[in-house]
Design an enzyme around this catalytic site. Structure first.
Site, PDB file in Angstrom:
ATOM      1  N   ARG A 132       1.096  -1.071   0.296  1.00  0.00           N
ATOM      2  CA  ARG A 132       0.223  -0.055   0.183  1.00  0.00           C
ATOM      3  C   ARG A 132       0.961   1.064  -0.557  1.00  0.00           C
ATOM      4  NH1 ARG A 132      -2.358  -3.066   3.273  1.00  0.00           N
ATOM      5  NH2 ARG A 132      -4.723  -4.366   2.026  1.00  0.00           N
ATOM      6  N   LYS A 154       4.086  11.488 -11.607  1.00  0.00           N
ATOM      7  CA  LYS A 154       3.723  11.119 -12.341  1.00  0.00           C
ATOM      8  C   LYS A 154       4.042   9.331 -12.525  1.00  0.00           C
ATOM      9  CE  LYS A 154       0.942  14.289 -15.043  1.00  0.00           C
ATOM     10  NZ  LYS A 154       1.046  14.408 -16.440  1.00  0.00           N
ATOM     11  N   GLU A 196      13.125  18.402 -23.813  1.00  0.00           N
ATOM     12  CA  GLU A 196      12.220  18.408 -22.452  1.00  0.00           C
ATOM     13  C   GLU A 196      12.732  19.693 -21.409  1.00  0.00           C
ATOM     14  OE1 GLU A 196       9.514  17.231 -21.723  1.00  0.00           O
ATOM     15  OE2 GLU A 196       9.394  15.407 -22.369  1.00  0.00           O
ATOM     16  N   LYS A 237       9.793  22.998 -13.239  1.00  0.00           N
ATOM     17  CA  LYS A 237       8.455  21.717 -12.946  1.00  0.00           C
ATOM     18  C   LYS A 237       7.832  21.816 -11.568  1.00  0.00           C
ATOM     19  CE  LYS A 237       7.327  17.055 -13.651  1.00  0.00           C
ATOM     20  NZ  LYS A 237       7.609  15.636 -14.863  1.00  0.00           N
ATOM     21  N   GLU A 247      -2.668  17.617 -11.769  1.00  0.00           N
ATOM     22  CA  GLU A 247      -3.326  18.188 -12.687  1.00  0.00           C
ATOM     23  C   GLU A 247      -4.169  18.350 -13.125  1.00  0.00           C
ATOM     24  OE1 GLU A 247      -0.722  16.163 -16.026  1.00  0.00           O
ATOM     25  OE2 GLU A 247      -2.598  16.379 -17.101  1.00  0.00           O
ATOM     26  N   ARG A 251      -0.862  21.926 -14.288  1.00  0.00           N
ATOM     27  CA  ARG A 251      -0.057  21.261 -14.999  1.00  0.00           C
ATOM     28  C   ARG A 251       0.180  20.883 -16.103  1.00  0.00           C
ATOM     29  NH1 ARG A 251       2.170  16.057 -10.604  1.00  0.00           N
ATOM     30  NH2 ARG A 251       4.051  15.689 -12.665  1.00  0.00           N
ATOM     31  N   ASN A 255       2.270  19.308 -20.224  1.00  0.00           N
ATOM     32  CA  ASN A 255       1.851  18.376 -21.704  1.00  0.00           C
ATOM     33  C   ASN A 255       2.594  18.998 -23.064  1.00  0.00           C
ATOM     34  OD1 ASN A 255       1.786  16.858 -19.836  1.00  0.00           O
ATOM     35  ND2 ASN A 255      -0.814  17.730 -20.041  1.00  0.00           N
ATOM     36  N   HIS A 258       3.378  17.749 -26.889  1.00  0.00           N
ATOM     37  CA  HIS A 258       2.808  16.094 -26.097  1.00  0.00           C
ATOM     38  C   HIS A 258       1.536  15.336 -26.348  1.00  0.00           C
ATOM     39  CE1 HIS A 258       6.204  16.498 -23.764  1.00  0.00           C
ATOM     40  NE2 HIS A 258       6.404  15.371 -22.876  1.00  0.00           N
ATOM     41  N   HIS A 262       3.001  12.018 -28.106  1.00  0.00           N
ATOM     42  CA  HIS A 262       2.229  10.704 -27.948  1.00  0.00           C
ATOM     43  C   HIS A 262       1.630   9.815 -29.294  1.00  0.00           C
ATOM     44  CE1 HIS A 262       1.759  11.699 -23.379  1.00  0.00           C
ATOM     45  NE2 HIS A 262       2.543  11.365 -24.071  1.00  0.00           N
ATOM     46  N   HIS A 277      10.921   9.269 -27.162  1.00  0.00           N
ATOM     47  CA  HIS A 277       9.768  10.397 -26.483  1.00  0.00           C
ATOM     48  C   HIS A 277      10.465  11.379 -26.663  1.00  0.00           C
ATOM     49  CE1 HIS A 277       7.144  11.828 -24.154  1.00  0.00           C
ATOM     50  NE2 HIS A 277       7.647  12.300 -23.773  1.00  0.00           N
TER      51      HIS A 277
HETATM   52  P1  NAD Z   1      14.516   5.574 -21.203  1.00  0.00           P
HETATM   53  O1  NAD Z   1      14.486   5.300 -19.722  1.00  0.00           O
HETATM   54  O2  NAD Z   1      14.145   4.506 -21.744  1.00  0.00           O
HETATM   55  O3  NAD Z   1      16.414   5.605 -21.203  1.00  0.00           O
HETATM   56  C1  NAD Z   1      16.592   5.790 -22.961  1.00  0.00           C
HETATM   57  C2  NAD Z   1      17.986   4.965 -22.804  1.00  0.00           C
HETATM   58  O4  NAD Z   1      19.425   5.101 -22.292  1.00  0.00           O
HETATM   59  C3  NAD Z   1      17.541   3.567 -22.232  1.00  0.00           C
HETATM   60  O5  NAD Z   1      18.515   2.700 -23.417  1.00  0.00           O
HETATM   61  C4  NAD Z   1      18.463   3.341 -20.995  1.00  0.00           C
HETATM   62  O6  NAD Z   1      18.923   2.660 -21.013  1.00  0.00           O
HETATM   63  C5  NAD Z   1      19.441   4.382 -21.117  1.00  0.00           C
HETATM   64  N1  NAD Z   1      20.409   4.826 -20.339  1.00  0.00           N
HETATM   65  C6  NAD Z   1      20.144   5.056 -19.375  1.00  0.00           C
HETATM   66  N2  NAD Z   1      20.339   6.158 -18.644  1.00  0.00           N
HETATM   67  C7  NAD Z   1      21.869   5.978 -19.290  1.00  0.00           C
HETATM   68  C8  NAD Z   1      23.488   6.066 -18.900  1.00  0.00           C
HETATM   69  N3  NAD Z   1      23.494   6.857 -18.217  1.00  0.00           N
HETATM   70  N4  NAD Z   1      24.489   6.135 -19.613  1.00  0.00           N
HETATM   71  C9  NAD Z   1      23.829   5.236 -21.256  1.00  0.00           C
HETATM   72  N5  NAD Z   1      22.349   5.046 -21.301  1.00  0.00           N
HETATM   73  C10 NAD Z   1      21.684   5.263 -20.680  1.00  0.00           C
HETATM   74  O7  NAD Z   1      14.169   6.564 -21.219  1.00  0.00           O
HETATM   75  P2  NAD Z   1      14.296   8.304 -21.091  1.00  0.00           P
HETATM   76  O8  NAD Z   1      13.587   8.612 -22.352  1.00  0.00           O
HETATM   77  O9  NAD Z   1      14.389   8.042 -20.171  1.00  0.00           O
HETATM   78  O10 NAD Z   1      12.716   8.410 -20.620  1.00  0.00           O
HETATM   79  C11 NAD Z   1      11.326   8.177 -21.416  1.00  0.00           C
HETATM   80  C12 NAD Z   1       9.838   7.464 -20.374  1.00  0.00           C
HETATM   81  O11 NAD Z   1      10.214   8.536 -18.982  1.00  0.00           O
HETATM   82  C13 NAD Z   1       8.722   7.477 -21.426  1.00  0.00           C
HETATM   83  O12 NAD Z   1       8.064   6.279 -20.798  1.00  0.00           O
HETATM   84  C14 NAD Z   1       7.875   8.897 -20.778  1.00  0.00           C
HETATM   85  O13 NAD Z   1       6.555   8.155 -21.068  1.00  0.00           O
HETATM   86  C15 NAD Z   1       8.105   9.102 -19.586  1.00  0.00           C
HETATM   87  N6  NAD Z   1       7.747  10.523 -18.710  1.00  0.00           N
HETATM   88  C16 NAD Z   1       7.733  10.114 -18.036  1.00  0.00           C
HETATM   89  C17 NAD Z   1       6.985  11.630 -17.048  1.00  0.00           C
HETATM   90  C18 NAD Z   1       6.222  11.702 -15.854  1.00  0.00           C
HETATM   91  O14 NAD Z   1       6.190  12.654 -15.335  1.00  0.00           O
HETATM   92  N7  NAD Z   1       6.653  10.850 -15.307  1.00  0.00           N
HETATM   93  C19 NAD Z   1       7.910  12.741 -17.749  1.00  0.00           C
HETATM   94  C20 NAD Z   1       7.955  12.799 -18.983  1.00  0.00           C
HETATM   95  C21 NAD Z   1       8.504  11.024 -19.754  1.00  0.00           C
END
Ligand code: NAD
Length: 380
Positions: A132, A154, A196, A237, A247, A251, A255, A258, A262, A277
């Site tokens: 929980r 999020k 971003e 942020k 949101e 907030r 987006n 986005h 998406h 992304h």
């Molecule tokens: P990811 O987590 O897939 O990482 C991208 C790649 O980089 C992966 O292959 C990973 O193994 C590699 N990697 C990570 N750190 C590394 C490092 N230091 N050195 C070498 N390689 C490394 O992608 P991302 O772009 O970090 O995140 C995308 C995700 O985040 C999406 O799912 C998106 O929906 C989500 N997101 C969430 C929010 C939120 O508010 N929760 C906001 C924006 C995006």
């Protein structure tokens, strides 16, 4: 343009996120894994920790962090997931919850998300429901996760109906962004995360956009400008999240770009070899400004400036740059309608009256969007 006096090169920057009983700090700086371990130990003295990471990050950085955690007196169990968006799935979520239970993580223990946004979103969601709700620490390792996904609470996974449709708000207890970890990130992933960063300037900080235009190559190179860009992004942020944690209001400004992004990710099957992304966000930002221009809201000059900056960095800004194509305007609009920002079939967009002048526009007619996308697809 010089850096603020309170950001000395090499010194840690602390950005608070003010959320009453759920407040926490974001620590930003280079080479702070052992400092991070000390902060974690202070947060939960005597606690056990599960270190959730993906296989790529594990190979590069997990042993160094584990050494620091052991030195700080924290017993840690590592749990690895495959890298990539496909890990934000029901199956992986169930497997992670079981692995956390097998590691005997109790209510007083900690879960550490050590990776990009995929690791952070999945791990945070598992932490939100495990027994929980257990506390979790975000240790983001991509630029995108340091400036965006690790902050704000999020968490979630994807469904066949769309991205991030299953999830929870669960704030981390601490965020530690070691900007030196980004040195091992591929150029492509680094640049994707940069989309971003630019977004914050485009939302409501035109002076930061000006600064980015001048300093982007230093951000990539990893000097104090990188830490500054992460700090400005996190402050922006944090301010929005403090005003509107769940949101219900502004907030949604986060987006910007986005709804388009998406849809593009969905149409490319979340296939990172085609689009990641941040690249989708880059195209989405450029489209949001050109759409705003078409609606008579924003000057053509500003729309061109946004695309020109993304182009200079080597980020995509046009639909035709999506490898393998995007499908028709109808398909793109249909994919947008799957997005959770759709209320009763009406599209909500974040539009702009200029750089740094974004606003929430509910009730944008689907025909208007379709006409714009047709024009974009037809553009040479
Ligand atoms: P990811 O987590 O897939 O990482 C991208 C790649 O980089 C992966 O292959 C990973 O193994 C590699 N990697 C990570 N750190 C590394 C490092 N230091 N050195 C070498 N390689 C490394 O992608 P991302 O772009 O970090 O995140 C995308 C995700 O985040 C999406 O799912 C998106 O929906 C989500 N997101 C969430 C929010 C939120 O508010 N929760 C906001 C924006 C995006």
């Amino acid at each position: 343009m010089s850096l603020p006096a309170n950001e000395k090169p090499g010194a840690r920057i602390v950005v608070p996120v003010a959320l009453e009983g759920r407040s926490y700090d974001i620590h930003i700086g280079r080479h702070q894994l052992c400092e991070a371990a000390e902060l974690v130990a202070r947060l939960a003295p005597g606690a056990k920790a599960a270190l959730v990471t993906d296989e790529s990050v594990a190979g590069l950085h997990a042993p160094a962090l584990e050494t620091c955690l052991h030195q700080a007196g924290i017993a840690v169990t590592r749990i690895e997931i495959p890298p990539g968006e496909a890990s934000k799935s029901y199956a992986r979520f169930v497997a992670l919850c079981d692995a956390l239970l097998a590691a005997k993580i109790e209510r007083n223990d900690l879960v550490i998300a050590f990776g990009g946004g995929v690791v952070g979103d999945l791990t945070g969601f598992a932490a939100s429901v495990l027994r929980r709700g257990v506390r979790f620490v975000q240790m983001p390792t991509t630029l995108l996760s340091q400036v965006d996904s690790s902050v704000g609470g999020k968490t979630g996974i994807n469904s066949s109906h769309g991205k991030n449709l299953i999830g929870a708000f669960h704030q981390p207890a601490l965020v530690i962004a070691d900007t030196a970890l980004l040195d091992t990130l591929s150029e492509r992933e680094f640049k994707a995360g940069y989309a971003e960063v630019v977004k914050y300037g485009l939302i409501n900080d035109p002076a930061f956009f000006d600064w980015c235009e001048v300093n982007w190559s230093r951000i990539i190179a990893g000097g104090p400008e990188r830490d500054h860009a992460v700090a400005v992004s996190c402050r922006a942020k944090a301010a929005i999240v403090a005003r509107d944690e769940r949101e219900e209001g502004d907030r949604a400004l986060l987006n910007l770009g986005h709804t388009f992004a998406h849809a593009l990710e969905r149409l490319t099957g979340y296939d990172a070899s085609r689009l990641v992304h941040g690249e989708a966000v880059s195209i989405g930002l450029a489209l949001a400004f050109r759409f705003s221009q078409r609606l008579g809201l924003c000057s053509g000059q500003d729309a061109v400036r946004v695309s020109a900056h993304l182009d200079a960095i080597g980020l995509p800004s046009r639909l035709r740059q999506v490898p393998g194509g995007t499908g028709s305007a109808d398909e793109i609009v249909a994919a947008m309608a799957q997005d959770k920002k759709v209320k009763r079939g009406v599209l909500t967009f974040i539009l702009a009256r200029g750089i740094g002048k974004s606003f929430i526009a509910p009730g944008v007619a689907a025909d208007e969007v379709k006409g714009f996308i047709e024009a974009e697809l037809a553009a040479a």
